[in-house]
Motif scaffolding. Structure first.
Motif, short mmCIF file in Angstrom:
data_model
loop_
_atom_site.label_atom_id
_atom_site.label_comp_id
_atom_site.label_asym_id
_atom_site.label_seq_id
_atom_site.Cartn_x
_atom_site.Cartn_y
_atom_site.Cartn_z
N LYS A 1 6.37 2.58 -37.62
CA LYS A 1 6.01 3.00 -36.27
C LYS A 1 7.20 3.71 -35.60
O LYS A 1 7.75 3.22 -34.61
CB LYS A 1 5.58 1.80 -35.42
N GLU B 1 7.45 6.47 -33.80
CA GLU B 1 7.25 6.99 -32.44
C GLU B 1 7.39 5.88 -31.40
O GLU B 1 8.03 6.05 -30.36
CB GLU B 1 5.88 7.65 -32.33
N MET B 2 6.81 4.72 -31.70
CA MET B 2 6.89 3.59 -30.78
C MET B 2 8.32 3.08 -30.66
O MET B 2 8.84 2.88 -29.55
CB MET B 2 5.96 2.47 -31.27
N TYR C 1 11.27 4.55 -31.41
CA TYR C 1 12.23 5.49 -30.83
C TYR C 1 11.98 5.68 -29.33
O TYR C 1 12.93 5.86 -28.56
CB TYR C 1 12.16 6.83 -31.56
N ALA C 2 10.71 5.63 -28.92
CA ALA C 2 10.41 5.72 -27.49
C ALA C 2 10.98 4.52 -26.74
O ALA C 2 11.54 4.66 -25.64
CB ALA C 2 8.91 5.82 -27.27
N THR D 1 18.75 9.92 -36.38
CA THR D 1 18.17 8.84 -37.19
C THR D 1 18.91 8.63 -38.51
O THR D 1 18.50 7.79 -39.30
CB THR D 1 16.70 9.15 -37.52
N LEU E 1 11.00 13.68 -37.64
CA LEU E 1 10.44 12.98 -36.49
C LEU E 1 8.93 13.21 -36.40
O LEU E 1 8.41 14.22 -36.89
CB LEU E 1 11.11 13.46 -35.21
N PRO E 2 8.22 12.29 -35.76
CA PRO E 2 6.78 12.47 -35.57
C PRO E 2 6.47 13.78 -34.84
O PRO E 2 7.28 14.27 -34.05
CB PRO E 2 6.38 11.26 -34.72
N LYS E 3 5.32 14.31 -35.10
CA LYS E 3 4.92 15.58 -34.50
C LYS E 3 4.95 15.51 -32.98
O LYS E 3 4.39 14.60 -32.37
CB LYS E 3 3.51 15.95 -34.97
N PHE F 1 7.39 14.76 -31.03
CA PHE F 1 8.29 13.78 -30.43
C PHE F 1 9.51 14.49 -29.84
O PHE F 1 10.16 15.29 -30.52
CB PHE F 1 8.73 12.76 -31.46
N ARG G 1 13.20 14.71 -28.81
CA ARG G 1 14.43 14.01 -29.22
C ARG G 1 15.60 14.23 -28.27
O ARG G 1 16.64 13.61 -28.43
CB ARG G 1 14.83 14.44 -30.64
#
Length: 370
Positions: free
Chosen positions: A111, A113-114, A116-117, A149, A294-296, A298, A300
Motif C-alpha cells: 500500500k 500510496e497510503m 507515503y501519504a 524511496t 511511485l503510484p500513478k 502521486f 512527491r
C-alpha cells in the motif's frame, strides 16, 4: 559528458521479462517508457538552428518525459529551481529528514500510496506542532517536502526530505525567528518519539496493524535527522535542486553492463560516504528499480503551512516588510534547445516523425535548401 552505460541498456535486454519482474502494470508501463526514451520507438523531430551563420540540421528522438527517467530530469529541475527562487524568505533554512523503519517495507510494497501519504501528513503535523509550541518557536511555519524511496543500493528506503524555514508567523502577524539566532530548530530526539507515536496511530486508523509488527515498531528507533542551517537562500535553492527531481539511480553511476550482470557505484554512509561497486543480475536490478516507481498521479513534492501555494505570496510580502527580501544571484536565461553545432542559435523544429522512422534523405536534402 555522456555516460558509457544507461539504465535503458539493461531494460532493453529484457523487455519480455519486465512484466514478470514488476508488481503491477503501472510499474511495467513506466519501465517500458524508460527503455524507449530517445529511441526510434517514440518517434522524433528534425530541427534547424536559427543562427544565420550556422543553420545546421539536427535529428533527435523524442524523450519519454517520465519523472522516473534519469535522462529527462535536467530541464525540469532547472525550471523548478527558477520558480522556487521567487518564494524564498530572508531567513535560515533547515534540512529535516524523516525516515520510515525497514519493518514497514512490506506495507510500502502493498500500500505505497497510503503509507507515503501518511508520511507526508505526519511529518507536517510534527513540524507544525513543534513550531506552535512557545517553548521552541510559538508561530506557524511551513515546509517543502520531497519523497525519496531508495537507498544507495536501490533497496527500499522511504524517507522524506523537508526544507523548513527558521521561523514563522505569530498570531499577531509578526515574523519570529527560531532560537539561538536561527541556528537551532527543534530537538530531534523528541521529534523522533512523536514521529513514531503519530505514525503508528495513523497506521492503526488506516489499516490493520499486526500486533507482532506493532511491537517491533515500538522497539525500533525512528530516525529524524536535522542538518545545520544553510548559509543563505542561494544555497537552499542549489541544495533543493539536488533532491527535487532526483531519480533512484542516474546513468552516470552505472559502471558496466555485461551479458548477464551489471554494476553501479554506491556510497556507504556508515563509512563516511565511501564509494564501492555493487554487482547485480539484470533481473535483480530491474526488480529493485521497479520498487521506486511511485503510484500513478502521486505527488512527491508538497508544500505546507506558510509555504503552501495559497499562502506563500501573502506571507512573502508580509515577511519582506519586516526582515527584508532574500538576495538571490541572478541566473542567465534558461535555454533548452541550444544548437549543438554553434552553441549560439536556438533549434526550430521543421518536421516531426513517428515510430516508422525519420523522413527520407531527399526530404532532408530539400530542408537544407529552404
Amino acid at each position: 559528458m555522456k555516460p558509457h552505460f544507461e539504465v535503458a541498456d539493461v531494460l532493453n535486454r529484457h523487455l519480455d521479462q519486465i512484466e514478470q519482474l514488476c508488481a503491477n502494470s503501472w510499474q511495467a508501463r513506466t519501465l517500458y517508457a524508460l527503455a524507449a526514451c530517445r529511441t526510434a520507438r517514440l518517434g522524433g523531430h528534425v530541427d534547424r538552428c536559427d543562427n544565420p551563420n550556422c543553420q545546421a540540421l539536427h535529428m533527435s528522438y523524442n524523450s519519454c518525459r517520465n519523472r522516473h527517467c534519469p535522462k529527462c530530469q535536467g530541464h525540469k529541475r532547472e525550471e523548478w529551481i527558477r520558480k522556487r527562487e521567487a518564494d524564498l524568505l530572508n531567513t535560515p533554512y533547515f534540512h529535516v529528514v524523516f525516515t520510515l523503519p525497514q519493518q514497514l517495507n512490506g506495507l510500502a510494497l502493498c500500500k505505497p500510496e497510503m503509507l507515503y501519504a501518511l508520511l507526508f501528513q505526519t511529518a507536517n503535523s510534527i513540524i507544525q506542532s513543534f513550531a506552535a509550541n512557545h517553548k521552541f518557536l510559538g508561530a506557524r511555519t511551513g515546509m517543502v517536502a520531497i519523497l525519496h524511496t531508495w537507498g544507495q543500493n536501490l533497496s527500499l528506503h522511504p524517507h522524506l526530505h523537508c526544507i523548513v524555514p527558521g521561523g514563522g508567523i505569530t498570531t499577531a502577524g509578526k515574523w519570529k525567528q527560531v532560537q539561538r539566532n536561527g541556528k537551532y530548530l527543534f530537538p530531534v530526539k523528541a521529534m523522533s518519539k512523536v514521529f513514531r507515536a503519530r505514525m503508528m496511530a495513523a497506521l492503526r486508523k488506516e489499516t490493520h496493524l499486526q500486533q507482532s509488527l506493532a511491537r517491533k515498531l515500538v522497539q525500533t528507533p525512528w530516525v529524524v535527522y536535522c542538518k545545520q542551517p544553510f548559509a543563505g537562500p542561494q544555497q537552499v535553492i542549489e541544495y533543493m535542486g539536488r533532491y527535487t527531481h532526483k531519480v533512484a539511480i542516474s546513468n552516470h553511476r552505472i559502471r558496466t553492463v555485461d551479458l548477464n550482470s551489471m554494476s553501479f557505484t554506491a556510497k556507504d554512509y556508515r563509512k563516511g560516504g565511501q564509494k564501492h561497486v555493487i554487482s547485480l543480475s539484470h533481473q535483480e536490478f530491474i526488480r529493485r528499480l521497479s520498487l521506486h516507481i511511485l503510484p500513478k498521479g502521486f505527488v512527491r513534492i508538497r508544500h505546507y503551512g506558510i509555504l503552501a501555494s495559497s499562502l506563500k505570496q501573502k506571507v512573502r510580502e508580509l515577511v519582506e516588510q519586516q526582515i527584508g527580501k532574500a538576495t538571490i544571484k541572478e541566473r542567465p536565461p534558461l535555454k533548452h534547445r541550444v544548437c549543438y553545432t554553434c552553441s549560439k542559435g536556438q533549434l526550430v523544429t521543421l518536421i516531426t516523425f513517428d515510430a516508422r522512422g525519420p523522413p527520407p534523405l531527399d526530404l532532408l536534402a530539400y530542408l537544407t535548401q529552404i
